[in-house]
Design a protein around this motif. Structure first.
Motif, PDB file in Angstrom:
ATOM      1  N   ALA A 122       0.713  -1.127   0.110  1.00 52.59           N
ATOM      2  CA  ALA A 122       0.042  -0.059   0.042  1.00 52.59           C
ATOM      3  C   ALA A 122       0.812   1.329   0.038  1.00 52.59           C
ATOM      4  N   ASP A 123       1.947   1.229   0.913  1.00 54.40           N
ATOM      5  CA  ASP A 123       2.864   2.303   0.907  1.00 54.40           C
ATOM      6  C   ASP A 123       3.665   2.812  -0.475  1.00 54.40           C
ATOM      7  N   ARG A 124       3.923   1.650  -1.280  1.00 53.13           N
ATOM      8  CA  ARG A 124       4.651   1.896  -2.537  1.00 53.13           C
ATOM      9  C   ARG A 124       3.601   2.152  -3.547  1.00 53.13           C
ATOM     10  N   GLU A 125       2.271   1.630  -3.400  1.00 54.23           N
ATOM     11  CA  GLU A 125       1.500   1.791  -4.480  1.00 54.23           C
ATOM     12  C   GLU A 125       1.656   0.842  -5.466  1.00 54.23           C
ATOM     13  N   ALA A 126       1.967  -0.328  -5.082  1.00 59.74           N
ATOM     14  CA  ALA A 126       2.685  -1.186  -5.856  1.00 59.74           C
ATOM     15  C   ALA A 126       1.478  -2.196  -6.724  1.00 59.74           C
ATOM     16  N   GLU A 127       1.614  -2.318  -7.856  1.00 56.62           N
ATOM     17  CA  GLU A 127       0.781  -2.913  -8.718  1.00 56.62           C
ATOM     18  C   GLU A 127       0.995  -4.816  -8.950  1.00 56.62           C
ATOM     19  N   SER A 128       2.209  -4.925  -8.555  1.00 56.59           N
ATOM     20  CA  SER A 128       2.611  -6.303  -8.784  1.00 56.59           C
ATOM     21  C   SER A 128       3.539  -6.732  -7.317  1.00 56.59           C
ATOM     22  N   VAL A 129       3.294  -8.085  -6.902  1.00 60.47           N
ATOM     23  CA  VAL A 129       4.144  -8.492  -5.747  1.00 60.47           C
ATOM     24  C   VAL A 129       4.594  -9.785  -6.100  1.00 60.47           C
ATOM     25  N   GLY A 130       5.844 -10.201  -5.860  1.00 65.76           N
ATOM     26  CA  GLY A 130       6.600 -11.320  -6.149  1.00 65.76           C
ATOM     27  C   GLY A 130       6.770 -12.060  -4.943  1.00 65.76           C
ATOM     28  N   LEU A 131       6.617 -13.414  -4.808  1.00 64.14           N
ATOM     29  CA  LEU A 131       6.944 -14.321  -3.685  1.00 64.14           C
ATOM     30  C   LEU A 131       8.006 -15.252  -3.919  1.00 64.14           C
ATOM     31  N   GLN A 132       9.093 -15.327  -3.075  1.00 64.76           N
ATOM     32  CA  GLN A 132       9.915 -16.458  -3.302  1.00 64.76           C
ATOM     33  C   GLN A 132       9.983 -17.194  -1.795  1.00 64.76           C
ATOM     34  N   PHE A 133      10.195 -18.661  -2.162  1.00 63.90           N
ATOM     35  CA  PHE A 133      10.103 -19.295  -0.819  1.00 63.90           C
ATOM     36  C   PHE A 133      11.254 -20.206  -1.008  1.00 63.90           C
ATOM     37  N   PRO A 134      11.752 -20.950   0.172  1.00 65.04           N
ATOM     38  CA  PRO A 134      12.775 -21.892  -0.054  1.00 65.04           C
ATOM     39  C   PRO A 134      12.074 -23.055  -0.450  1.00 65.04           C
ATOM     40  N   GLU A 135      12.648 -24.062  -0.768  1.00 65.15           N
ATOM     41  CA  GLU A 135      12.308 -25.250  -1.463  1.00 65.15           C
ATOM     42  C   GLU A 135      11.524 -26.016  -0.311  1.00 65.15           C
ATOM     43  N   GLY A 136      11.678 -26.084   0.924  1.00 66.90           N
ATOM     44  CA  GLY A 136      10.796 -26.663   1.875  1.00 66.90           C
ATOM     45  C   GLY A 136       9.367 -26.221   2.196  1.00 66.90           C
ATOM     46  N   LEU A 137       9.364 -24.973   1.502  1.00 71.08           N
ATOM     47  CA  LEU A 137       8.012 -24.296   1.917  1.00 71.08           C
ATOM     48  C   LEU A 137       7.335 -23.752   0.496  1.00 71.08           C
ATOM     49  N   LYS A 138       7.784 -24.509  -0.655  1.00 69.62           N
ATOM     50  CA  LYS A 138       7.142 -24.142  -1.792  1.00 69.62           C
ATOM     51  C   LYS A 138       5.411 -24.813  -1.724  1.00 69.62           C
ATOM     52  N   ARG A 139       5.426 -25.755  -1.181  1.00 68.09           N
ATOM     53  CA  ARG A 139       4.142 -26.385  -0.874  1.00 68.09           C
ATOM     54  C   ARG A 139       3.092 -25.235  -0.274  1.00 68.09           C
ATOM     55  N   ARG A 140       3.412 -24.317   0.314  1.00 70.86           N
ATOM     56  CA  ARG A 140       2.546 -23.394   1.146  1.00 70.86           C
ATOM     57  C   ARG A 140       2.111 -22.246   0.474  1.00 70.86           C
ATOM     58  N   ALA A 141       3.130 -21.986  -0.771  1.00 65.48           N
ATOM     59  CA  ALA A 141       3.293 -20.955  -1.639  1.00 65.48           C
ATOM     60  C   ALA A 141       1.627 -20.418  -2.054  1.00 65.48           C
ATOM     61  N   GLY A 142       0.800 -21.542  -2.591  1.00 65.75           N
ATOM     62  CA  GLY A 142      -0.444 -21.068  -3.002  1.00 65.75           C
ATOM     63  C   GLY A 142      -1.309 -20.678  -1.711  1.00 65.75           C
ATOM     64  N   GLY A 143      -1.202 -21.267  -0.636  1.00 71.08           N
ATOM     65  CA  GLY A 143      -1.941 -20.758   0.284  1.00 71.08           C
ATOM     66  C   GLY A 143      -1.573 -19.354   0.892  1.00 71.08           C
ATOM     67  N   VAL A 144      -0.371 -19.236   1.061  1.00 70.54           N
ATOM     68  CA  VAL A 144       0.135 -17.717   1.288  1.00 70.54           C
ATOM     69  C   VAL A 144      -0.201 -16.810   0.487  1.00 70.54           C
ATOM     70  N   ALA A 145      -0.089 -16.963  -0.948  1.00 73.45           N
ATOM     71  CA  ALA A 145      -0.451 -16.150  -1.895  1.00 73.45           C
ATOM     72  C   ALA A 145      -2.238 -15.720  -1.903  1.00 73.45           C
ATOM     73  N   ASP A 146      -2.987 -16.730  -1.485  1.00 73.34           N
ATOM     74  CA  ASP A 146      -4.106 -16.713  -1.310  1.00 73.34           C
ATOM     75  C   ASP A 146      -4.741 -15.615  -0.215  1.00 73.34           C
ATOM     76  N   ASP A 147      -4.073 -15.885   1.052  1.00 72.70           N
ATOM     77  CA  ASP A 147      -4.293 -14.950   2.159  1.00 72.70           C
ATOM     78  C   ASP A 147      -3.755 -13.916   1.842  1.00 72.70           C
ATOM     79  N   LEU A 148      -2.629 -13.458   1.386  1.00 65.99           N
ATOM     80  CA  LEU A 148      -1.883 -12.123   0.858  1.00 65.99           C
ATOM     81  C   LEU A 148      -3.138 -11.516   0.192  1.00 65.99           C
ATOM     82  N   ARG A 149      -3.532 -11.914  -0.980  1.00 59.73           N
ATOM     83  CA  ARG A 149      -4.664 -11.585  -1.671  1.00 59.73           C
ATOM     84  C   ARG A 149      -5.872 -10.829  -1.006  1.00 59.73           C
ATOM     85  N   ASP A 150      -6.243 -11.552   0.194  1.00 61.96           N
ATOM     86  CA  ASP A 150      -7.439 -11.036   1.158  1.00 61.96           C
ATOM     87  C   ASP A 150      -7.067  -9.670   1.566  1.00 61.96           C
ATOM     88  N   LEU A 151      -5.709  -9.437   1.875  1.00 60.84           N
ATOM     89  CA  LEU A 151      -5.192  -8.291   2.183  1.00 60.84           C
ATOM     90  C   LEU A 151      -4.837  -7.018   1.363  1.00 60.84           C
TER      91      LEU A 151
END
Length: 344
Positions: free
Chosen positions: A36-65
């Motif tokens: 919000a502060d940067r008025e960003a239009e795009s956000v990139g998410l990078q996860f370590p190998e052991g957490l890539k399976r959680r990436a979709g869920g984290v992305a969903d919850d971030l979109r809600d915010l």
């Protein structure tokens, strides 16, 4: 309520299920505020190998915010540390979020989320107290448990220990923090070190870097207390060196990853040997090296590729110092752990 007015707390209170793992603190509110502060239009998410399976869920919850219309992208590139950033995604997104590691280098659009663990570290530390010798003890941990570091230190001091800690060098963010390639924080005047964290990845490297110290491992996730041993590790490295002693042609690997580039080291090695060839790689894998057909290789990229994955390679893969041992410039008993110091 609009997306930009909703917080993680609101999601919990309204009964909406959080999809990301509650074992870790993903700090999604902080990420959303930065967007919000940067008025960003795009956000990139990078996860370590052991957490890539959680990436979709984290992305969903971030979109809600986030406000409607903000694009969330997930990096599929391999990621093994704060040194291993997806440069293409960094260039293409307004905000780039790197999960799982502490900052190694500050940059304009990067947000580091170390994923502080919510696991209670003190039950296993209580057991560790019984195994430690009285007197001085070094204390180290990983980024995930760093939020409890001061409490851990106080815990030991209350039980009569003199706790010695240091920050290490500029590659490390916090006092007492260790990385897979840097154990400078354990360089304290104590004969024993307590490592609080999971697995043996860090403490074995710590034991190699500081062979004069006893390393006690207190794993709060699995509630297991062990001690680091390096005999098997050292035997593996001696074997690789011996296999490389008859090599006539050498491939000298330099990394294209921003935090793993040691061009000066690689170029010096090539200049020293008439049958050495400089190879630039992003990922150092057995199949990629096999295509070249050199007798042996020296890896100046992440040292843990050499030491942890070395047995998987078809030809010997050595660290720079191991190379010097193999060609007779240093004695075998000089073997030490290859570490990274400083930022890029």
């Amino acid at each position: 309520m609009s997306n930009d007015e909703r917080s993680v707390g609101d999601l919990r209170n309204t009964g909406m299920a959080l999809k990301y793992d509650r074992e870790w603190d993903y700090e999604l509110e902080r990420v959303a505020e930065a967007v919000a502060d940067r008025e960003a239009e795009s956000v990139g998410l990078q996860f370590p190998e052991g957490l890539k399976r959680r990436a979709g869920g984290v992305a969903d919850d971030l979109r809600d915010l986030l406000p409607a219309g903000v694009t969330v992208l997930i990096s599929g590139q391999p990621c093994y540390g704060a040194c291993d950033l997806d440069l293409e995604m960094m260039r293409r997104t307004d905000v780039f979020v790197h999960f799982g590691h502490s900052p190694m280098k500050e940059s304009g659009n990067i947000i580091y989320v170390p994923l502080f663990s919510n696991v209670d570290v003190f039950p296993i530390m209580e057991e560790a107290v019984e195994e430690l010798e009285d007197g001085e003890v070094g204390l180290v941990t990983t980024a995930q448990h760093m939020s409890h570091f001061d409490e851990m230190k106080e815990f030991l001091e209350e039980r009569g220990f003199t706790v010695l800690t240091r920050k290490g060098d500029e590659r490390l963010t916090h006092e007492g923090q260790v990385l897979g390639c840097n154990y400078a924080s354990a360089d304290v005047d104590a004969d024993q070190v307590l490592y609080v964290g999971g697995g043996k990845f860090h403490p074995v490297g710590l034991g190699m870097e500081h062979p004069d110290k006893r390393v006690v491992i207190a794993d709060p996730v699995n509630n297991v207390l062990t001690e680091a041993t390096t005999e098997e590790f050292v035997k593996q490295r001696y074997g690789a060196i011996h296999r490389a002693m008859d090599a006539e042609t050498w491939g000298i690997i330099v990394s294209s990853k921003i935090g793993q580039r040691r061009w000066d080291v690689a170029e010096d090695l090539v200049a020293e040997h008439e049958s050495a060839y400089l190879i630039s790689l992003d990922e150092v894998t057995p199949d990629r090296l096999r295509n070249f057909g050199f007798d042996a290789y020296v890896n100046t990229a992440c040292p843990r590729v050499t030491t942890d994955d070395g047995p998987q390679f078809h030809e010997p893969l050595l660290t720079p110092q191991e190379y010097r041992i193999a060609i007779g410039e240093e004695p075998m008993d000089a073997l030490s752990f290859d570490t990274f110091h400083g930022t890029w």
